[in-house]
Motif scaffolding. Sequence first.
Motif, PDB file in Angstrom:
ATOM      1  N   THR A   1      43.166  68.825  61.404  1.00  0.00           N
ATOM      2  CA  THR A   1      41.890  68.708  62.114  1.00  0.00           C
ATOM      3  C   THR A   1      41.109  70.029  62.053  1.00  0.00           C
ATOM      4  O   THR A   1      41.684  71.088  61.772  1.00  0.00           O
ATOM      5  N   ARG A   2      39.823  69.954  62.371  1.00  0.00           N
ATOM      6  CA  ARG A   2      38.983  71.165  62.365  1.00  0.00           C
ATOM      7  C   ARG A   2      39.543  72.223  63.312  1.00  0.00           C
ATOM      8  O   ARG A   2      39.561  73.412  62.996  1.00  0.00           O
TER       9      ARG A   2
ATOM     10  N   THR B   1      36.016  68.959  56.097  1.00  0.00           N
ATOM     11  CA  THR B   1      36.393  69.553  57.383  1.00  0.00           C
ATOM     12  C   THR B   1      36.629  71.055  57.210  1.00  0.00           C
ATOM     13  O   THR B   1      36.156  71.866  58.006  1.00  0.00           O
TER      14      THR B   1
ATOM     15  N   ILE C   1      34.212  64.351  59.428  1.00  0.00           N
ATOM     16  CA  ILE C   1      34.852  65.594  59.831  1.00  0.00           C
ATOM     17  C   ILE C   1      36.031  65.203  60.727  1.00  0.00           C
ATOM     18  O   ILE C   1      35.866  64.425  61.670  1.00  0.00           O
TER      19      ILE C   1
ATOM     20  N   THR D   1      38.654  65.694  63.539  1.00  0.00           N
ATOM     21  CA  THR D   1      38.773  66.506  64.759  1.00  0.00           C
ATOM     22  C   THR D   1      39.965  66.014  65.589  1.00  0.00           C
ATOM     23  O   THR D   1      40.492  64.921  65.346  1.00  0.00           O
TER      24      THR D   1
END
Length: 306
Positions: A177-178, A215, A296, A298
């Motif tokens: 994840t980011r 990402t 993206i 997250t």
Amino acid sequence: MASRQSYKWFFETTTPVEGHMHAIARTIVAARTKFQQMEIMETLSYGKCLVLDGRIQSSQADEFIYHEALVHPGLLAVDGRPARALVIGGGEGATLREILRYPSITRAVMVDIDEEVVALCREHLPEMHRGAFDDPRTELRHEDARAWLERTDERFDLIVVDLVEPLEEGPACLLFTREFYTLIRDRLSPRGVMTMQAGMTKVNELGFFTAVHRTLEQVFPVVAGYQAFISCFGTPWGFIVASKGTDPRQQSGETIDRLIAERITGPLGYWDGVAHAHSFSLPKFIREAIARQDRIITDKNPLIVA
Ligand code: SAM
């Protein structure tokens, strides 16, 4: 040689609608650990293979392709000789092995959540780790790598993310994840580089690779995807370098060959200046798929592969 019908077969589903088959000579280990289903099997084509949750992780015959492609573009992109490295995941110990080929490395930490997987690999896959766990520069830890990274104040010149895919209920869902990549960026030294395995790059199956790429672009100034064909997976495989400075796509074949000669002990079987140029030259449909991707990943909206 047995006739085709008498073989035992391992059928790996690579996507929900596709698979790959391996004839098996014997199953060496079959265990349910606290985190995953694990097998070590000997296949007729590739020798011993590690399989986690039904997915082949590596094979004796072609693991050098996977592990050299995973590690060396990162270490060769570090400005100056790399000293400290971290492996996130890394089960078999072959990622660690490749890192330890750099005499300049003074410390290599490997954090793999699954102690049982690592112990069984250590016992049954010496061809892969080749003593890397016993190297005095190695520190082996067993816990969630994200939790450990949050706690440590160490900085690394290289962080390699060598995780299983984020399967439903698997141990790696929040490590793509980011927020996790931001944590990695903050634990890298100013010249630090991250490399990771980023899923398959076959046609129609680019969703994971492109979403991870996009990402990472939100976190790092340099993000460079590349690929290698991994025979035992039956598919081309994606990797990504993310860095605070060096762009590996700007490193010439001659530079890579010189750095390999200067920095690495012993010959490589896959990575050199030609492989470097080839691997980072992604074909048009993959470049276009990255450019089109707007997902993206997250913590609130993690990506789970089927
Ligand atoms: N070569 C592989 C592939 O093709 O995907 C990946 C290498 S390795 C076997 C993956 C390792 O990641 C496993 O040993 C697993 O225990 C570890 N792992 C999964 N989730 C983790 C987590 N949250 N923290 C640390 N290690 C994790």
